[in-house]
Write a protein that holds these residues in place. Structure first.
Motif, PDB file in Angstrom:
ATOM      1  N   ALA A   1       0.990  -1.090   0.005  1.00 34.19           N
ATOM      2  CA  ALA A   1      -0.166   0.207  -0.041  1.00 34.19           C
ATOM      3  C   ALA A   1       0.931   1.279   0.185  1.00 34.19           C
ATOM      4  O   ALA A   1       2.235   1.151   0.320  1.00 34.19           O
ATOM      5  CB  ALA A   1      -0.860   0.186   1.247  1.00 34.19           C
ATOM      6  N   ARG A   2       0.315   2.277  -0.417  1.00 30.55           N
ATOM      7  CA  ARG A   2       0.929   3.909  -0.132  1.00 30.55           C
ATOM      8  C   ARG A   2      -0.121   4.560  -0.241  1.00 30.55           C
ATOM      9  O   ARG A   2      -1.377   4.556  -0.663  1.00 30.55           O
ATOM     10  CB  ARG A   2       2.012   3.892  -1.331  1.00 30.55           C
ATOM     11  CG  ARG A   2       1.547   4.121  -2.601  1.00 30.55           C
ATOM     12  CD  ARG A   2       2.590   4.382  -3.453  1.00 30.55           C
ATOM     13  NE  ARG A   2       3.756   5.162  -2.998  1.00 30.55           N
ATOM     14  CZ  ARG A   2       5.043   5.401  -3.575  1.00 30.55           C
ATOM     15  NH1 ARG A   2       5.166   4.765  -4.870  1.00 30.55           N
ATOM     16  NH2 ARG A   2       5.718   6.023  -3.272  1.00 30.55           N
ATOM     17  N   HIS A   3       0.379   5.772   0.477  1.00 29.54           N
ATOM     18  CA  HIS A   3      -0.688   6.885   0.263  1.00 29.54           C
ATOM     19  C   HIS A   3      -0.471   7.928  -1.121  1.00 29.54           C
ATOM     20  O   HIS A   3       0.834   8.197  -1.119  1.00 29.54           O
ATOM     21  CB  HIS A   3      -0.580   7.798   1.599  1.00 29.54           C
ATOM     22  CG  HIS A   3      -0.964   7.008   2.818  1.00 29.54           C
ATOM     23  ND1 HIS A   3      -0.018   6.303   3.682  1.00 29.54           N
ATOM     24  CD2 HIS A   3      -2.055   6.708   3.285  1.00 29.54           C
ATOM     25  CE1 HIS A   3      -0.965   5.840   4.718  1.00 29.54           C
ATOM     26  NE2 HIS A   3      -1.930   5.861   4.474  1.00 29.54           N
ATOM     27  N   VAL A   4      -1.463   8.424  -1.558  1.00 27.93           N
ATOM     28  CA  VAL A   4      -1.270   9.236  -2.620  1.00 27.93           C
ATOM     29  C   VAL A   4      -2.125  10.475  -2.505  1.00 27.93           C
ATOM     30  O   VAL A   4      -3.325  10.501  -1.825  1.00 27.93           O
ATOM     31  CB  VAL A   4      -1.774   8.608  -4.086  1.00 27.93           C
ATOM     32  CG1 VAL A   4      -0.818   7.285  -4.436  1.00 27.93           C
ATOM     33  CG2 VAL A   4      -3.153   8.056  -4.253  1.00 27.93           C
ATOM     34  N   LEU A   5      -1.852  11.530  -3.139  1.00 28.75           N
ATOM     35  CA  LEU A   5      -2.663  12.836  -3.173  1.00 28.75           C
ATOM     36  C   LEU A   5      -3.028  13.083  -4.334  1.00 28.75           C
ATOM     37  O   LEU A   5      -2.537  13.263  -5.388  1.00 28.75           O
ATOM     38  CB  LEU A   5      -1.845  13.911  -2.465  1.00 28.75           C
ATOM     39  CG  LEU A   5      -1.511  13.769  -1.090  1.00 28.75           C
ATOM     40  CD1 LEU A   5      -0.406  14.690  -0.786  1.00 28.75           C
ATOM     41  CD2 LEU A   5      -2.440  14.060   0.016  1.00 28.75           C
ATOM     42  N   THR A   6      -4.349  13.380  -4.533  1.00 22.44           N
ATOM     43  CA  THR A   6      -5.292  13.639  -6.016  1.00 22.44           C
ATOM     44  C   THR A   6      -5.691  14.932  -5.611  1.00 22.44           C
ATOM     45  O   THR A   6      -6.079  15.303  -4.746  1.00 22.44           O
ATOM     46  CB  THR A   6      -6.019  12.693  -6.395  1.00 22.44           C
ATOM     47  OG1 THR A   6      -6.888  12.409  -5.362  1.00 22.44           O
ATOM     48  CG2 THR A   6      -5.123  11.418  -6.691  1.00 22.44           C
ATOM     49  N   SER A   7      -5.891  15.824  -6.947  1.00 22.74           N
ATOM     50  CA  SER A   7      -6.628  17.048  -6.754  1.00 22.74           C
ATOM     51  C   SER A   7      -8.214  16.814  -6.411  1.00 22.74           C
ATOM     52  O   SER A   7      -8.729  15.841  -7.000  1.00 22.74           O
ATOM     53  CB  SER A   7      -6.622  17.764  -8.397  1.00 22.74           C
ATOM     54  OG  SER A   7      -5.235  18.194  -8.302  1.00 22.74           O
ATOM     55  N   ARG A   8      -8.831  17.625  -5.706  1.00 23.63           N
ATOM     56  CA  ARG A   8     -10.282  17.644  -5.452  1.00 23.63           C
ATOM     57  C   ARG A   8     -11.068  18.309  -6.661  1.00 23.63           C
ATOM     58  O   ARG A   8     -10.515  19.629  -6.827  1.00 23.63           O
ATOM     59  CB  ARG A   8     -10.464  18.133  -4.065  1.00 23.63           C
ATOM     60  CG  ARG A   8      -9.719  17.282  -3.108  1.00 23.63           C
ATOM     61  CD  ARG A   8     -10.365  17.381  -1.587  1.00 23.63           C
ATOM     62  NE  ARG A   8     -10.894  18.796  -1.226  1.00 23.63           N
ATOM     63  CZ  ARG A   8     -10.637  19.279  -0.198  1.00 23.63           C
ATOM     64  NH1 ARG A   8      -9.680  18.855   0.580  1.00 23.63           N
ATOM     65  NH2 ARG A   8     -11.207  20.452   0.141  1.00 23.63           N
ATOM     66  N   PRO A   9     -11.946  17.950  -7.223  1.00 18.06           N
ATOM     67  CA  PRO A   9     -12.731  18.690  -7.952  1.00 18.06           C
ATOM     68  C   PRO A   9     -13.750  19.692  -7.713  1.00 18.06           C
ATOM     69  O   PRO A   9     -14.936  19.798  -7.836  1.00 18.06           O
ATOM     70  CB  PRO A   9     -13.708  17.341  -8.859  1.00 18.06           C
ATOM     71  CG  PRO A   9     -13.789  16.670  -7.777  1.00 18.06           C
ATOM     72  CD  PRO A   9     -12.611  16.511  -6.644  1.00 18.06           C
ATOM     73  N   GLY A  10     -13.249  20.457  -6.782  1.00 18.91           N
ATOM     74  CA  GLY A  10     -14.148  21.656  -5.992  1.00 18.91           C
ATOM     75  C   GLY A  10     -13.254  22.770  -6.389  1.00 18.91           C
ATOM     76  O   GLY A  10     -12.438  23.276  -7.093  1.00 18.91           O
ATOM     77  N   VAL A  11     -13.747  23.573  -5.525  1.00 21.99           N
ATOM     78  CA  VAL A  11     -13.389  25.236  -5.408  1.00 21.99           C
ATOM     79  C   VAL A  11     -13.000  25.492  -4.024  1.00 21.99           C
ATOM     80  O   VAL A  11     -13.611  25.377  -3.158  1.00 21.99           O
ATOM     81  CB  VAL A  11     -14.399  25.922  -6.031  1.00 21.99           C
ATOM     82  CG1 VAL A  11     -15.686  26.095  -5.420  1.00 21.99           C
ATOM     83  CG2 VAL A  11     -13.787  27.525  -6.309  1.00 21.99           C
ATOM     84  N   ALA A  12     -11.831  26.294  -4.003  1.00 22.77           N
ATOM     85  CA  ALA A  12     -11.467  26.938  -2.744  1.00 22.77           C
ATOM     86  C   ALA A  12     -12.124  28.388  -2.507  1.00 22.77           C
ATOM     87  O   ALA A  12     -11.810  29.205  -3.438  1.00 22.77           O
ATOM     88  CB  ALA A  12     -10.083  26.961  -2.507  1.00 22.77           C
ATOM     89  N   LEU A  13     -12.712  28.765  -1.481  1.00 28.49           N
ATOM     90  CA  LEU A  13     -13.400  29.908  -1.132  1.00 28.49           C
ATOM     91  C   LEU A  13     -12.487  30.595  -0.242  1.00 28.49           C
ATOM     92  O   LEU A  13     -12.213  30.433   1.013  1.00 28.49           O
ATOM     93  CB  LEU A  13     -14.822  30.028  -0.989  1.00 28.49           C
ATOM     94  CG  LEU A  13     -15.237  31.306  -0.450  1.00 28.49           C
ATOM     95  CD1 LEU A  13     -15.283  32.263  -1.367  1.00 28.49           C
ATOM     96  CD2 LEU A  13     -17.031  31.144   0.055  1.00 28.49           C
ATOM     97  N   HIS A  14     -11.588  31.760  -0.501  1.00 29.48           N
ATOM     98  CA  HIS A  14     -10.875  32.487   0.423  1.00 29.48           C
ATOM     99  C   HIS A  14     -11.379  33.717   0.873  1.00 29.48           C
ATOM    100  O   HIS A  14     -11.552  34.560   0.191  1.00 29.48           O
ATOM    101  CB  HIS A  14      -9.518  32.488  -0.400  1.00 29.48           C
ATOM    102  CG  HIS A  14      -8.765  31.294  -0.797  1.00 29.48           C
ATOM    103  ND1 HIS A  14      -8.715  30.151   0.270  1.00 29.48           N
ATOM    104  CD2 HIS A  14      -7.767  30.997  -1.697  1.00 29.48           C
ATOM    105  CE1 HIS A  14      -7.758  29.180  -0.278  1.00 29.48           C
ATOM    106  NE2 HIS A  14      -7.784  29.631  -1.526  1.00 29.48           N
ATOM    107  N   ILE A  15     -11.912  33.785   2.106  1.00 31.31           N
ATOM    108  CA  ILE A  15     -12.267  34.855   2.651  1.00 31.31           C
ATOM    109  C   ILE A  15     -11.234  35.784   3.579  1.00 31.31           C
ATOM    110  O   ILE A  15     -10.884  35.303   4.571  1.00 31.31           O
ATOM    111  CB  ILE A  15     -13.614  34.638   3.614  1.00 31.31           C
ATOM    112  CG1 ILE A  15     -14.526  33.880   2.784  1.00 31.31           C
ATOM    113  CG2 ILE A  15     -13.999  35.724   4.154  1.00 31.31           C
ATOM    114  CD1 ILE A  15     -15.564  33.437   3.516  1.00 31.31           C
ATOM    115  N   ASN A  16     -10.708  36.730   3.009  1.00 28.73           N
ATOM    116  CA  ASN A  16      -9.382  37.336   3.577  1.00 28.73           C
ATOM    117  C   ASN A  16      -9.595  38.603   4.453  1.00 28.73           C
ATOM    118  O   ASN A  16     -10.668  39.354   4.518  1.00 28.73           O
ATOM    119  CB  ASN A  16      -8.414  37.545   2.436  1.00 28.73           C
ATOM    120  CG  ASN A  16      -8.039  36.316   1.905  1.00 28.73           C
ATOM    121  OD1 ASN A  16      -7.767  35.170   2.457  1.00 28.73           O
ATOM    122  ND2 ASN A  16      -7.637  36.594   0.609  1.00 28.73           N
TER     123      ASN A  16
END
Length: 690
Positions: free
Chosen positions: A140-155
């Motif tokens: 086994a191994r851990h992998v990272l994949t892109s999420r098909p969402g959007v990041a809402l940044h409130i600054n």
């Protein structure tokens, strides 16, 4: 008065409703109208997911890094236009430098980290394979994949440029589009930065959108693949965090809130020591930089009771030399707050503190504030204000009320244990500082208070010449903190990228895991070719391509010669009696001889595509090598990272990671490691790396 447009679904738009005005922080004149009422905010989420998200997801990490580097260069070339707008927010040139060029530097930093450490792929194998069976055919191994969402940044309003770019960098690297919602008070600088990025054409359409004004019902349309980040007050952040949609969909929410950061003067420091002057300088700088409008600013100044009078005198003397007024004047060291509303809020908080155990030492009164410059009387200026709380254990307001401006409170302690207790009373901070020359004191203090801080600075005369200071978050260091500070994490190098990706544990055969991760692993199929792999160009090499070398028997002369050459005469190699009494039972070869002998077996000596040895990773010596043992090496192409050409004159190349297994005559591994080589490519860049 100008309209400050939002950028949504590929166009610049302005709302239809009651507009809010943004005023010049220095002169008080109205500058912009802001309104997002009636805009297609929900549609912008779908636009980001379907347009920007898909485009970013198809780009490799290396391509995204190149895109970010190009954006950073473009912004740097237009920085003077941003400085002019920054002045409208009350910032001095040095304030603007932290915000504008600090933000651009963060883009550069993340592009550089990705270029060095991330694969030329859309999937990121996070760790080494984990064996799950005795025969090594299930792993086994851990992998990272892109999420098909959007990041809402409130600054927040205090860093309209840096606050956006430090979130965009890991978001884009993760393959996620972003919608930026800046604080209205300084939205003009964020908008100008976004406009520069959009007009450059360097970013895929839909990868960046901007909302100037409120976000309406946008939260109602978020989904489980999306992410929300918030920077600002703890009260607002807690309200957003509890939104029913976020809870129902388990939407990732990261909060970075203003905190009551402390700076502690150690018991050991006297006025004659360099550390005393460093303490005074650090406190005053953090009180006045950005007019105290920093989430990392020092709010609580904790000093030994025996030093209160000396610290007070030194602080008052230094603060008296701070000229307040028009930031464009050379002599001005502190500009204005972002708005008169913010100034009124600071005044209310100061008055609250004065009614709850504090007394004024300087500032705290607007009618006595002297300003430098013409036409600044209607500006949002506030004096550098130093308060004193004689009994910080009885008066808790000083540990729970933050005046978000050039305001800090001096408070005494008797022994280090009390200083620790006062530091912890902040209930979670972004950063804390300790100024001391005593290593034992520093160890005791940090071990007791690290649990309540996201970052801690220990400042002494040795660190001072190169220290980046109490209030400077760095791209490679985590920015965030527990409790009152929000409990979130930003920056921290490539850790931040992982916040916007999905981590998945993949189980299967080594061959399957190698195919999915595009990274060969032990136990997977190997490809053997009569042509030595060092004779092949980067493009010609295949993952899993392997060489099983000839053999070499280790002799006593090898061990003696290597000892003389290296100077390593450790008893386990050279002392027959000592070695016999060791865990080995007899003399053994040097570990680094084994590595050298392995290189001699697998290296092809002729001139060819291999340019240089780039490094070695994860070296482990598994079994001892004794006189008479026979070594053999299996060299396998594990991973390839195509590197972009920086200039047309550079030789095109990539990094090849080779798995090295050094085996003995029993086919037991005696050493395992990876080597990295720079390997020439046959052709130069014809465009972005694929």
């Amino acid at each position: 008065m100008q309209q400050l447009h939002s950028y949504l679904s590929g166009g610049w738009v302005f709302g239809q409703g009651q507009a809010r005005e943004i005023h010049h922080a220095i002169t008080g004149e109205p500058l912009y109208q802001v309104c997002s009422d009636g805009l297609p905010l929900a549609a912008s989420l779908d636009y980001a997911r379907n347009k920007g998200g898909r485009a970013l997801a198809q780009m490799t990490f290396q391509q995204r890094a190149q895109m970010m580097k190009a954006v950073a260069k473009h912004l740097l070339a237009h920085k003077e236009a941003l400085y002019e707008i920054s002045y409208q927010t009350g910032a001095t040139r040095s304030d603007g430098w932290v915000d504008i060029e600090g933000g651009i530097a963060t883009l550069f930093a993340y592009a550089g980290m990705a270029g060095r450490e991330l694969p030329d792929d859309t999937l990121w194998p996070e760790d080494e394979p984990i064996p799950l069976s005795k025969q090594a055919q299930f792993a086994a191994r851990h992998v990272l994949t892109s999420r098909p969402g959007v990041a809402l940044h409130i600054n927040a309003f205090n860093f309209p440029c840096w606050g956006m770019l430090e979130k965009l960098a890991p978001t884009w690297l993760a393959g996620m589009p972003a919608i930026i919602k800046p604080a209205t008070a300084t939205a003009q600088l964020t908008q100008a930065t976004v406009r520069l990025i959009i007009d450059s054409g360097l970013v895929p359409e839909g990868a960046l959108q901007l909302v100037c004004g409120g976000i309406g019902d946008m939260f109602e349309h978020l989904d489980y693949q999306d992410a929300v980040t918030f920077t600002g007050s703890a009260q607002t952040g807690q309200h957003l965090r509890a939104h029913p949609r976020l809870l129902a969909k388990s939407i990732a929410f990261t909060m970075e809130a203003d905190s009551l950061n402390c700076c502690v003067l150690g018991e050991d420091v006297t006025p004659q020591m360099p550390e005393f002057a460093l303490f005074i300088k650090e406190v005053c700088r953090e009180m006045t930089a950005k007019a105290g409008q920093k989430c990392t600013a020092i709010r609580r100044i904790i000093v030994p009771a025996k030093r209160v009078a000396e610290v007070q005198q030194a602080l008052l003397q230094r603060l008296a030399g701070v000229t307040v007024g028009d930031p464009k004047l050379e002599q001005v060291r502190m500009g204005a707050l972002v708005s008169r509303e913010q100034r009124d809020d600071v005044q209310q908080k100061v008055e609250f503190l004065l009614h709850h155990g504090c007394e004024p030492l300087c500032g705290a009164a607007l009618d006595k504030l002297e300003l430098a410059g013409e036409g600044v009387q209607k500006g949002a200026f506030y004096p550098a204000t130093l308060l004193y709380c004689a009994d910080p254990f009885s008066h808790q307001a000083v540990h729970g009320t933050e005046a978000f401006g050039p305001v800090a409170t001096l408070m005494p302690y008797q022994q280090t244990e009390q200083a620790i207790e006062l530091a912890l009373l902040g209930q979670g901070s972004l950063v804390g500082s300790l100024v001391t020359a005593d290593e034992a004191l520093a160890t005791r203090f940090i071990r007791a208070t690290a649990c309540a801080h996201g970052r801690m600075l220990i400042l002494d005369r040795h660190a001072a010449t190169e220290s980046t200071g109490h209030g400077s978050p760095l791209p490679v260091l985590m920015h965030g903190g527990p409790g009152r500070a929000g409990g979130g994490e930003e920056l921290g190098g490539l850790r931040a990228v992982k916040h916007y990706m999905q981590r998945t544990a993949i189980q299967g055969s080594p061959a399957m895991l190698a195919a999915i991760g595009r990274e060969w692993m032990r136990g997977a199929t190997v490809i053997e070719d009569p042509v030595h792999p060092f004779r092949k160009y980067f493009e010609q090499l295949q993952l899993g391509e392997s060489l099983l070398t000839a053999r070499r028997t280790v002799t006593e002369a090898d061990i003696v010669n290597f000892a003389c050459l290296s100077g390593d005469h450790f008893y386990a190699h050279m002392d027959k009696i000592g070695a016999a009494e060791s865990l080995f039972g007899e003399r053994v070869a040097h570990g680094y001889f084994v590595v050298s002998a392995a290189a001699g077996l697998f290296v092809d000596p002729g001139v060819g595509p291999v340019i240089a040895n780039y490094g070695m990773e994860n070296l482990r010596f598994i079994e001892p090598v004794k006189i008479g043992d026979t070594l053999q090496v299996r060299l396998t192409c594990k991973k390839k990272i195509r590197k972009p050409q920086k200039t047309a004159e550079d030789r095109p190349h990539g990094v090849v990671v080779w798995d090295v297994q050094v085996l003995n005559q029993h086919q037991q591994a005696v050493a395992l490691y990876s080597i990295l080589t720079l390997v020439a490519r046959q052709e130069g860049d014809m465009g972005p790396a694929r």
